[in-house]
Design a protein around this motif. Structure first.
Motif, short mmCIF file in Angstrom:
data_model
loop_
_atom_site.label_atom_id
_atom_site.label_comp_id
_atom_site.label_asym_id
_atom_site.label_seq_id
_atom_site.Cartn_x
_atom_site.Cartn_y
_atom_site.Cartn_z
N UNK A 1 -12.37 8.97 -4.34
CA UNK A 1 -11.49 7.83 -4.18
C UNK A 1 -11.53 7.33 -2.75
N UNK A 2 -11.53 6.03 -2.59
CA UNK A 2 -11.57 5.40 -1.27
C UNK A 2 -10.22 4.80 -0.91
N UNK A 3 -9.71 3.96 -1.80
CA UNK A 3 -8.43 3.30 -1.57
C UNK A 3 -7.85 2.86 -2.90
N UNK A 4 -6.54 2.83 -3.00
CA UNK A 4 -5.90 2.40 -4.23
C UNK A 4 -4.50 1.90 -3.94
N UNK A 5 -3.93 1.21 -4.91
CA UNK A 5 -2.54 0.82 -4.82
C UNK A 5 -1.87 0.95 -6.17
N UNK A 6 -0.57 1.13 -6.13
CA UNK A 6 0.23 1.30 -7.34
C UNK A 6 1.31 0.22 -7.35
N UNK B 1 2.87 1.41 -3.29
CA UNK B 1 2.20 2.40 -2.47
C UNK B 1 0.70 2.16 -2.40
N UNK B 2 0.13 2.46 -1.26
CA UNK B 2 -1.31 2.42 -1.08
C UNK B 2 -1.79 3.79 -0.63
N UNK B 3 -3.03 4.09 -0.96
CA UNK B 3 -3.61 5.37 -0.61
C UNK B 3 -5.00 5.15 -0.05
N UNK B 4 -5.36 5.96 0.94
CA UNK B 4 -6.67 5.89 1.55
C UNK B 4 -7.22 7.28 1.76
N UNK B 5 -8.50 7.41 1.53
CA UNK B 5 -9.16 8.66 1.88
C UNK B 5 -9.12 8.85 3.39
N UNK B 6 -9.01 10.09 3.82
CA UNK B 6 -8.94 10.37 5.25
C UNK B 6 -10.12 9.78 6.01
N UNK B 7 -11.27 9.75 5.38
CA UNK B 7 -12.48 9.29 6.04
C UNK B 7 -12.49 7.79 6.31
N UNK B 8 -11.60 7.03 5.66
CA UNK B 8 -11.61 5.58 5.84
C UNK B 8 -10.32 5.03 6.42
N UNK B 9 -9.33 5.88 6.64
CA UNK B 9 -8.06 5.42 7.18
C UNK B 9 -8.25 4.71 8.52
N UNK C 1 -9.84 2.04 8.94
CA UNK C 1 -11.04 1.21 8.89
C UNK C 1 -11.10 0.33 7.65
N UNK C 2 -10.68 0.87 6.54
CA UNK C 2 -10.71 0.15 5.27
C UNK C 2 -9.30 -0.29 4.88
N UNK C 3 -9.21 -1.46 4.23
CA UNK C 3 -7.92 -1.97 3.82
C UNK C 3 -8.04 -2.60 2.44
N UNK C 4 -7.13 -2.20 1.55
CA UNK C 4 -7.13 -2.72 0.19
C UNK C 4 -6.08 -3.82 0.07
N UNK C 5 -6.41 -4.84 -0.70
CA UNK C 5 -5.49 -5.95 -0.92
C UNK C 5 -5.79 -6.58 -2.27
N UNK D 1 -9.52 -6.69 -3.36
CA UNK D 1 -10.47 -6.68 -2.25
C UNK D 1 -10.45 -5.34 -1.52
N UNK D 2 -11.56 -5.04 -0.90
CA UNK D 2 -11.65 -3.91 0.00
C UNK D 2 -12.32 -4.40 1.27
N UNK D 3 -11.54 -4.53 2.34
CA UNK D 3 -12.09 -4.90 3.63
C UNK D 3 -12.57 -3.63 4.31
N UNK D 4 -13.84 -3.61 4.68
CA UNK D 4 -14.47 -2.44 5.26
C UNK D 4 -14.93 -2.76 6.67
N UNK D 5 -14.34 -2.10 7.65
CA UNK D 5 -14.67 -2.33 9.05
C UNK D 5 -15.25 -1.08 9.70
N UNK D 6 -15.91 -1.27 10.82
CA UNK D 6 -16.48 -0.16 11.58
C UNK D 6 -17.31 0.75 10.69
#
Length: 126
Positions: free
Chosen positions: A47-52, A57-65, A67-71, A80-85
């Motif tokens: 899992x990378x990112x999700x919302x409920x 609530x939103x959730x992010x894997x530790x490896x992407x916190x 840097x990544x943003x779900x909307x 959407x999944x905005x992926x930075x850096x």
């Protein structure tokens, strides 16, 4: 029929950004969990990112916190999944998914997601 179609993947250099989109045929409260998952060769799907919707609530894997943003845009039935850096370790096939869990959040548990897109490839290299 619930259909999910990802787009926005491609090749990018380390440090670059991408925005993935997931167009959904059904994007309502009947499908309260929406998320992004990825799988690299030789590795399990994670899992990378999700919302409920229930709690917001939103959730992010530790490896992407950080840097990544779900909307999402409910009017367009799009997530959407905005992926930075981005780094080479982010290289994987990315999937959007939708699902539900009785009286609870789905978090980043694949088993709770029942609809999956076909995936979009993200490759980060020099």
């Amino acid at each position: 029929q619930v259909q999910l179609v990802e787009s926005g993947g491609g090749s990018v250099q380390p440090g670059g950004s991408l925005r993935l989109s997931c167009a959904a045929s059904a994007f309502t409260d009947s499908i309260p969990c929406m998320g992004w998952f990825r799988q690299a060769p030789g590795k399990e799907r994670e899992g990378v990112a999700s919302f409920y919707r229930g709690s917001g609530s939103t959730y992010y894997a530790d490896s992407v916190k950080g840097r990544f943003f779900i909307s999402r845009d409910n009017a367009k039935n799009t997530m959407y999944l905005q992926m930075n850096s981005l780094t080479p370790e982010d290289t994987a096939m990315y999937y959007c998914a939708a699902g539900w869990r009785t009286n609870g959040d789905c978090s980043l548990v694949p088993a709770y997601y029942h609809y999956w897109g076909q995936g979009t490839q993200v490759t980060v290299s020099s």
